[in-house]
Design a protein around this motif. Structure first.
Motif, short mmCIF file in Angstrom:
data_model
loop_
_atom_site.label_atom_id
_atom_site.label_comp_id
_atom_site.label_asym_id
_atom_site.label_seq_id
_atom_site.Cartn_x
_atom_site.Cartn_y
_atom_site.Cartn_z
N PHE A 13 20.26 55.41 -3.32
CA PHE A 13 21.30 55.04 -2.25
C PHE A 13 21.11 53.60 -1.95
N PRO A 14 19.98 52.89 -1.95
CA PRO A 14 19.79 51.44 -1.59
C PRO A 14 20.94 50.53 -2.67
N GLN A 15 20.69 51.00 -3.87
CA GLN A 15 21.49 50.47 -4.95
C GLN A 15 23.12 50.46 -4.77
N TRP A 16 23.29 51.82 -4.42
CA TRP A 16 24.82 52.06 -4.35
C TRP A 16 25.24 51.44 -2.96
N LEU A 17 24.30 51.40 -1.97
CA LEU A 17 24.80 50.65 -0.73
C LEU A 17 24.93 49.11 -0.98
N ALA A 28 25.61 42.24 -5.71
CA ALA A 28 25.76 42.99 -7.12
C ALA A 28 24.52 42.92 -8.21
N ALA A 29 23.76 41.81 -7.73
CA ALA A 29 22.63 41.84 -8.79
C ALA A 29 21.52 42.92 -8.46
N LEU A 30 21.36 43.05 -7.07
CA LEU A 30 20.55 44.24 -6.57
C LEU A 30 21.09 45.40 -7.01
N ALA A 31 22.40 45.69 -7.16
CA ALA A 31 22.75 46.89 -7.37
C ALA A 31 22.74 47.25 -9.06
N LEU A 32 22.82 46.27 -9.76
CA LEU A 32 23.15 46.38 -10.90
C LEU A 32 22.13 46.19 -11.85
N LEU A 58 11.45 46.96 -7.27
CA LEU A 58 10.00 47.25 -6.85
C LEU A 58 9.99 46.47 -5.47
N ARG A 59 9.33 47.42 -4.56
CA ARG A 59 9.28 46.89 -2.98
C ARG A 59 7.82 46.64 -3.05
N PRO A 108 19.05 41.29 4.31
CA PRO A 108 18.45 41.98 3.23
C PRO A 108 17.98 41.20 1.95
N LEU A 109 19.14 40.28 1.65
CA LEU A 109 18.79 39.38 0.45
C LEU A 109 17.53 38.55 0.51
#
Length: 827
Positions: free
Chosen positions: A9-13, A95-99, A104-105, A173-174
């Motif tokens: 979900f975070p990546q889709w967001l 886009a980089a975070l999504a794709l 890792l957090r 968030p970034l």
């Protein structure tokens, strides 16, 4: 980066946010007034860079803010380059975070940037307060109307007041993702703020050079750098400098590498010059407070590090020995007193010479090994004898040779510095100590010679005592107990670098304070200006008439419009409105003059940046206009950055009314002077020079001889593209002139309470709370404190770029967390 399909979900967001930023960003770029295609390609390139460097680029966004405001060239007010920058960076980074970005957090307890539930609640509630204020502002403006060229009195201004905080929320968030990937990457925010200071300082330096002159502190000229937001007054330069200076100082005090340390010293000097040349009384108070708070908090961190606290001891303090620092402060005090006494008799040249002597003093190595006091006295007397003889001979020579004193002083300082560096580990022989002492004493003698060559023999009786007192103080230090003579040489190279910088800063401060009348005039009118502020605040607060106004505010971006109708009719300011073609009329600009007393600085101008016409070429204007009464139309072409002009050609043009009919006119403006030197912008301006009058302008054309058209969008078919409004001196009606009262006016008591709660929460967390050990905490506190002090007398956050920087630092302070303690040995 390995690309992959979003799986959580975070990546889709993140993908949704990337699209939500990219689409409006491209829409804005394709409507950019100067080059839509070029700006669109630039935004795509920036988004691509952010996709690759998603860990770094979002953290560096504040660095560009002082140099990307091009409204005087574009005519944009509601939108600006800030929007394009943040939307482009966010689209690429999300886009980089999504794709393919890091999935890792870090564990919660290891995150250097994480907002607690209370911090998120404060940010969310304040965002809601801003949304309510924006909605109330739009309603107060008569309802929503879209327009690319709306003024401060129209509903789009409420969106302008809201956007900075929204753009900050997009970046948070970034920032957290970048910090999770590499905690030390947060240092890039400190770098970004320091680069922002560099951008402001270099812009201010060029402006001072191009217009009043670097050392001209007598002219009524307030520096604005590239902050177009000052076109209606305000203090954006003051706010950015106050906010960024502590970041540069904290970085400087932590830096151990010589090259970077030297560059940061230069940056601090540029920042100090910008502060002094601003002639801002608020900044004069705020900058020392912010720097002092940042340095004090950093010293606390160094002490905690020395006690084994969980912070990286990468700064170590400037000096761990208190006694040498005391002697250094005493030497700086003596230098400052001498500078004050010498400047009236020797000017800037004497201050520069005195700075050279101070530099040489700091370079001197230990002079004595095991000599007795008598041996030291003999060596000093031997050093003094040739100095006296050469000084008298040089005095006779400088009467006949121009500028010889300056050459002699330079040679003495350079020669003494060379000897000091050669024997930097200490004088091993009495002859070496004697030569070094002679070099320093000769440099002081040359300071007197410089004053004498500048002011003549009549100033010697005033120039000699300060130099003699400095020499006597140094000699007494050498004749004291053996340890005293080694106090200054024992300082670290960083302490000496700071001391040299402080000497230069003292010299610049003395030059600003005593070298021109304007600084004194600014302070002499402080009480009168404060009284005017109090009256202005009272009138502004009187606009809050209902309980809803006091609770929720009048609405975002509504002060200028509401104050316009609240002030006495005889004090109303000018305004403009771009109207589209309708009912047989062409597109035109409706320009109205203020009803207050009009002078050169009080005219409400509409301007455009143009190419410099050839010197001597005849300038001719063609106009199509209409008016309902006889008016004077003011036309000018000037070297001008924003508020202050240099070379000009002007013409006051009487216009006879023809029953409101359109009329075409031509006018000769005269021959063009030499414009555009030192890269000065050349500006054409038009204003109505009749109180309360209004003129509709449908066509403006300007040519130099047979040359090409100099004006763009002269028919206003593209709205206000390339046109820009300004009022040089009449500023009060455009601003609340107080940061807390501005928040109260726009967002009411609820908004002010939330704003204050966020600020107090940051100050608590970064001074006494959980973030106090973070390396950025001292700079955050120092910057916010200085910003708020400047904001006591100016609104500041009604300028989106400045509002963005403030809320970015505020949100950073709310999320900072101290690094985890290092693991214990054997665990």
């Amino acid at each position: 980066m390995k690309l992959s399909r979003p799986q959580s979900f975070p990546q889709w967001l993140a993908l949704v946010l990337a699209l939500a930023c990219a689409l409006p960003g491209l829409a804005l770029a394709l409507h950019y007034p100067l080059s839509p295609v070029g700006m669109g390609l630039l935004c795509l390139l920036l988004a691509g860079l952010a996709f690759v460097a998603w860990r770094e680029l979002p953290l560096l966004v504040p660095a560009l803010l002082p140099v990307i405001g091009w409204a005087p060239w574009t005519g944009w007010i509601s939108f600006e380059e800030l929007d394009l920058l943040v939307l482009s960076v966010c689209s690429g980074a999300y886009a980089a975070l999504a794709l393919g970005g890091s999935r890792l957090r870090a564990p919660a307890w290891q995150r250097p940037l994480a907002w607690s539930a209370l911090s998120r609640l404060l940010l969310g509630l304040f965002a809601l307060s801003l949304l309510v204020a924006a909605w109330r502002g739009v309603q107060d403006a008569g309802g929503w109307r879209w327009g690319w060229w709306q003024s401060y009195q129209e509903p789009m201004n409420s969106l302008r007041a809201l956007k900075a905080f929204v753009l900050v929320l997009l970046l948070l968030p970034l920032w957290r993702a970048a910090a999770d990937a590499q905690p030390r990457r947060l240092r890039l925010l400190g770098l970004a703020m320091s680069l922002a200071l560099l951008g402001v300082a270099l812009s201010a330096l060029w402006e001072r050079y191009a217009f009043p002159g670097l050392l001209n502190f007598s002219s009524d000229y307030r520096t604005v750098a590239l902050f177009w937001e000052a076109h209606m007054g305000g203090a954006p330069l003051d706010g950015v400098v106050a906010l960024s200076l502590p970041f540069a100082l904290v970085w400087l005090l932590r830096e151990r590498r010589p090259l970077r340390f030297g560059l940061l010293l230069g940056l601090m000097l540029l920042g100090a010059y910008t502060v002094l040349a601003s002639f801002s009384r608020g900044l004069y108070l705020a900058a020392p407070l912010g720097l002092g708070m940042g340095a004090w908090l950093l010293s606390r961190q160094f002490k905690d590090a020395a006690k084994g606290a969980a912070i990286p001891a990468d700064g170590g303090g400037i000096s761990s020995t208190r006694r040498p620092m005391r002697w250094l402060l005493l030497a700086l005090l003596g230098f400052a007193i001498a500078a004050v006494l010498l400047f009236p008799v020797g000017g800037y040249r004497t201050l520069l010479a005195l700075s050279g002597s101070a530099f040489l003093l700091l370079l001197l190595p230990p002079l004595w090994q095991r000599q007795t006091r008598a041996q030291r006295l003999l060596a000093l007397m031997l050093a003094l004898m040739p100095v006296l003889l050469l000084g008298m001979l040089a005095w006779m020579l400088i009467q006949h040779v121009s500028k010889l004193a300056y050459v002699l002083h330079g040679l003495v300082v350079i020669g003494g510095a060379a000897l000091a560096l050669r024997w930097r580990h200490g004088a091993q022989r009495n002859a070496q100590a004697c030569l070094l002492a002679a070099a320093f004493l000769a440099s002081l003698a040359c300071v007197v010679l410089v004053a004498g060559q500048w002011g003549g023999a009549q100033v010697l009786d005033r120039a000699l005592p300060p130099a003699l007192l400095l020499a006597l103080g140094w000699v007494l230090l050498q004749l004291g107990p053996g340890a005293l003579a080694d106090q200054l040489p024992s300082l670290s190279w960083r302490s000496k670098g700071l001391a040299a910088t402080l000497c230069l800063l003292v010299a610049v401060t003395v030059g600003v304070g005593f070298g021109g009348a304007y600084a004194g005039d600014r302070f002499s009118t402080a009480q009168r200006d404060l009284q005017a502020r109090l009256q202005h605040w009272s009138l502004g607060l009187s606009l809050l008439q209902t309980p809803g106004d006091w609770l929720l505010g009048r609405g975002a971006g509504r002060f200028a419009a509401d104050f316009f109708y609240a002030m006495p009719a005889a004090e109303r300011v000018g305004h403009y409105q771009a109207l589209e073609s309708q009912n047989g009329d062409p597109a035109f600009l409706r320009l109205s003059a203020g009803q207050h007393v009009l002078g050169w600085g009080e005219l409400f101008r509409i301007s455009q940046r143009i190419d410099a016409p050839p010197a001597g070429a005849p300038l001719r204007m063609a106009l199509r206009l209409r008016t309902e009464r006889d008016v004077n139309l003011h036309l000018e072409i000037c070297d001008k950055l924003l508020l202050y002009n240099a070379e000009c050609v002007t013409r006051n043009m009487p216009i006879k009314a023809l029953s409101g009919q359109w009329q075409s006119l031509g006018v000769e403006l005269g021959n063009a002077p030499s414009l555009g030197r030192e890269l000065r912008p050349v500006v054409f301006s038009v204003a109505v020079d009749t109180r309360g009058a209004r003129v509709d302008l449908a066509q403006l054309s300007l040519r130099a001889g047979e040359g090409p058209e100099l004006l763009r969008n002269g028919d206003f078919g593209a709205g206000m593209a390339r046109w820009f409004s300004s009022s040089d001196h009449h500023h009060m009606p455009w601003h609340m002139k107080s940061l807390p009262l501005h928040v109260l006016f726009e967002q009411g008591l609820l908004g002010l309470g939330l704003w204050s709660a966020m600020l107090l929460a940051v100050l608590w967390r970064c001074t006494l709370g959980s973030a106090r050990q973070h390396e950025l905490a001292p700079a955050v506190v120092g910057g916010l404190l200085a910003f708020v002090v400047v904001g006591l007398f100016d609104s500041l956050i009604d300028a989106p770029r400045l509002s963005f920087m403030f809320y970015a630092v505020l949100a950073l302070g709310l999320g900072l967390r101290a690094p985890p303690p290092p693991p214990r040995a054997g665990s």
